[in-house]
Design a protein around this motif. Structure first.
Motif, PDB file in Angstrom:
ATOM      1  N   LEU A 172      64.864  65.813  66.377  1.00 43.58           N
ATOM      2  CA  LEU A 172      65.014  67.268  66.381  1.00 43.58           C
ATOM      3  C   LEU A 172      63.688  67.961  66.674  1.00 43.58           C
ATOM      4  CD1 LEU A 172      67.434  67.773  63.350  1.00 43.58           C
ATOM      5  CD2 LEU A 172      67.984  67.782  65.783  1.00 43.58           C
ATOM      6  N   ILE A 173      62.592  67.391  66.156  1.00 41.19           N
ATOM      7  CA  ILE A 173      61.269  67.960  66.444  1.00 41.19           C
ATOM      8  C   ILE A 173      60.964  67.874  67.937  1.00 41.19           C
ATOM      9  CG2 ILE A 173      58.785  67.561  66.163  1.00 41.19           C
ATOM     10  CD1 ILE A 173      59.396  66.887  63.202  1.00 41.19           C
ATOM     11  N   LYS A 174      61.300  66.722  68.548  1.00 39.31           N
ATOM     12  CA  LYS A 174      61.055  66.570  69.994  1.00 39.31           C
ATOM     13  C   LYS A 174      61.872  67.580  70.787  1.00 39.31           C
ATOM     14  CE  LYS A 174      59.820  61.698  69.836  1.00 39.31           C
ATOM     15  NZ  LYS A 174      60.237  60.319  70.107  1.00 39.31           N
ATOM     16  N   LEU A 175      63.150  67.760  70.387  1.00 44.28           N
ATOM     17  CA  LEU A 175      63.987  68.742  71.081  1.00 44.28           C
ATOM     18  C   LEU A 175      63.412  70.143  70.913  1.00 44.28           C
ATOM     19  CD1 LEU A 175      67.529  67.398  70.116  1.00 44.28           C
ATOM     20  CD2 LEU A 175      66.525  67.440  72.408  1.00 44.28           C
ATOM     21  N   THR A 176      62.940  70.452  69.721  1.00 47.94           N
ATOM     22  CA  THR A 176      62.351  71.770  69.464  1.00 47.94           C
ATOM     23  C   THR A 176      61.087  71.956  70.296  1.00 47.94           C
ATOM     24  OG1 THR A 176      63.214  71.750  67.217  1.00 47.94           O
ATOM     25  CG2 THR A 176      61.426  73.285  67.663  1.00 47.94           C
ATOM     26  N   ASN A 232      72.705  72.201  76.664  1.00 50.72           N
ATOM     27  CA  ASN A 232      72.245  70.800  76.616  1.00 50.72           C
ATOM     28  C   ASN A 232      71.474  70.513  75.330  1.00 50.72           C
ATOM     29  OD1 ASN A 232      73.386  70.254  79.093  1.00 50.72           O
ATOM     30  ND2 ASN A 232      71.492  70.557  80.242  1.00 50.72           N
ATOM     31  N   THR A 233      70.655  71.467  74.909  1.00 49.40           N
ATOM     32  CA  THR A 233      69.907  71.298  73.662  1.00 49.40           C
ATOM     33  C   THR A 233      70.857  71.241  72.473  1.00 49.40           C
ATOM     34  OG1 THR A 233      67.994  72.424  74.584  1.00 49.40           O
ATOM     35  CG2 THR A 233      68.122  72.299  72.192  1.00 49.40           C
ATOM     36  N   PHE A 234      71.859  72.137  72.453  1.00 45.17           N
ATOM     37  CA  PHE A 234      72.837  72.145  71.368  1.00 45.17           C
ATOM     38  C   PHE A 234      73.569  70.807  71.288  1.00 45.17           C
ATOM     39  CE2 PHE A 234      77.195  72.891  69.876  1.00 45.17           C
ATOM     40  CZ  PHE A 234      76.936  73.387  68.608  1.00 45.17           C
ATOM     41  N   VAL A 235      73.991  70.290  72.426  1.00 46.10           N
ATOM     42  CA  VAL A 235      74.691  68.997  72.464  1.00 46.10           C
ATOM     43  C   VAL A 235      73.765  67.883  71.978  1.00 46.10           C
ATOM     44  CG1 VAL A 235      75.725  67.276  74.013  1.00 46.10           C
ATOM     45  CG2 VAL A 235      76.338  69.692  74.242  1.00 46.10           C
ATOM     46  N   GLN A 251      68.418  82.105  87.064  1.00 46.48           N
ATOM     47  CA  GLN A 251      67.549  81.840  85.907  1.00 46.48           C
ATOM     48  C   GLN A 251      68.349  81.932  84.614  1.00 46.48           C
ATOM     49  OE1 GLN A 251      64.357  84.657  86.185  1.00 46.48           O
ATOM     50  NE2 GLN A 251      63.130  83.373  87.577  1.00 46.48           N
ATOM     51  N   ILE A 252      69.216  82.933  84.526  1.00 46.40           N
ATOM     52  CA  ILE A 252      70.035  83.081  83.317  1.00 46.40           C
ATOM     53  C   ILE A 252      70.954  81.879  83.165  1.00 46.40           C
ATOM     54  CG2 ILE A 252      71.885  84.453  82.271  1.00 46.40           C
ATOM     55  CD1 ILE A 252      70.527  86.929  83.532  1.00 46.40           C
ATOM     56  N   LEU A 253      71.583  81.462  84.263  1.00 43.48           N
ATOM     57  CA  LEU A 253      72.467  80.280  84.212  1.00 43.48           C
ATOM     58  C   LEU A 253      71.693  79.027  83.808  1.00 43.48           C
ATOM     59  CD1 LEU A 253      74.718  80.848  87.366  1.00 43.48           C
ATOM     60  CD2 LEU A 253      75.379  81.054  84.967  1.00 43.48           C
ATOM     61  N   ASP A 254      70.490  78.879  84.343  1.00 43.59           N
ATOM     62  CA  ASP A 254      69.668  77.715  83.997  1.00 43.59           C
ATOM     63  C   ASP A 254      69.312  77.715  82.510  1.00 43.59           C
ATOM     64  OD1 ASP A 254      69.767  76.830  86.585  1.00 43.59           O
ATOM     65  OD2 ASP A 254      67.766  77.578  87.136  1.00 43.59           O
ATOM     66  N   ARG A 255      68.987  78.891  81.971  1.00 50.65           N
ATOM     67  CA  ARG A 255      68.641  78.985  80.551  1.00 50.65           C
ATOM     68  C   ARG A 255      69.850  78.697  79.673  1.00 50.65           C
ATOM     69  NH1 ARG A 255      64.778  84.319  80.911  1.00 50.65           N
ATOM     70  NH2 ARG A 255      63.140  83.313  82.098  1.00 50.65           N
ATOM     71  N   GLN A 256      71.020  79.206  80.079  1.00 53.32           N
ATOM     72  CA  GLN A 256      72.237  78.927  79.316  1.00 53.32           C
ATOM     73  C   GLN A 256      72.563  77.436  79.344  1.00 53.32           C
ATOM     74  OE1 GLN A 256      75.125  81.574  81.064  1.00 53.32           O
ATOM     75  NE2 GLN A 256      74.747  83.184  79.549  1.00 53.32           N
ATOM     76  N   LYS A 257      72.417  76.837  80.519  1.00 54.44           N
ATOM     77  CA  LYS A 257      72.676  75.398  80.646  1.00 54.44           C
ATOM     78  C   LYS A 257      71.711  74.609  79.775  1.00 54.44           C
ATOM     79  CE  LYS A 257      72.968  71.708  84.051  1.00 54.44           C
ATOM     80  NZ  LYS A 257      72.778  71.321  85.452  1.00 54.44           N
TER      81      LYS A 257
END
Length: 202
Positions: A97-101, A17-20, A7-13
């Motif tokens: 950005l709103i959609k990503l948020t 992905n969101t940052f990119v 779960q932690i790895l999935d959240r980090q991934k």
């Protein structure tokens, strides 16, 4: 035990992905602004050369006034169009950005809801009211977020409407000013011709 690290790895991934995606949206918007400005500069240089040629061919003050008056309307329309293009680019980036948020918030809400469900399953007897309070708090937070999100979208719609109204008002004001300037210039030119003729007769 292996579920928690996964779960932690999935959240980090997901966070990476969101940052990119955010960086891609911002860079894409910047690239569009640079492209727009390059086109505007290129067009402006071409127009400046053309106008310089036209100025060199003017023969009398009336032609000069007519020439200057003829530039006002297209320049106002170009300024309005440029502002609209910049607004559209910024609005597009903002919407991405709103959609990503929204996606991140939805995932966060889902994780919190799952965590509360896990707590409810493993909670000792008598803790039902605490779990109910957590669920109620989550529902309240979700409702508040939805309300803020709707208000933000309505504010964007109002801003777009105001921009369109301002653009139309600017074009109409420029048309009126151009017409008034042209009429005044023609009156001055006609008065000058009349005075020249009268002086020639004397």
């Amino acid at each position: 035990m292996s579920a928690i690290p996964q779960q932690i790895l999935d959240r980090q991934k997901s966070a990476i992905n969101t940052f990119v995606a955010v960086q891609g949206s911002i860079f894409g918007g910047f690239e569009k602004l640079v492209d727009l400005n390059m086109k505007v500069i290129k067009a402006s240089l071409g127009e400046a050369a053309e106008h310089s040629q036209q100025v060199s061919e003017l023969k009398d003050p009336q032609e000069a006034v007519a020439f200057v008056s003829s530039l006002a309307q297209p320049n106002a329309e170009k300024a309005v169009a440029y502002t609209k293009n910049v607004y559209d680019i910024l609005s597009s980036v903002s919407n991405e950005l709103i959609k990503l948020t929204e996606t991140q918030v939805a995932e966060g809400q889902q994780h919190i809801a799952e965590t509360i469900d896990q707590l409810a399953k493993n909670a000792p007897t008598g803790s039902e009211s605490a779990v109910a309070l957590l669920k109620s708090s989550l529902a309240t937070a979700n409702t508040a977020y939805d309300s803020l999100n709707k208000a933000a979208k309505q504010a964007v719609e109002v801003a777009e409407g105001n921009l369109t109204a301002a653009a139309n008002a600017t074009i109409k004001a420029t048309e009126s000013a151009t017409a008034a300037t042209t009429a005044a210039a023609n009156n001055v030119a006609n008065a000058a011709k009349t005075a020249t003729r009268a002086a020639g007769r004397n």
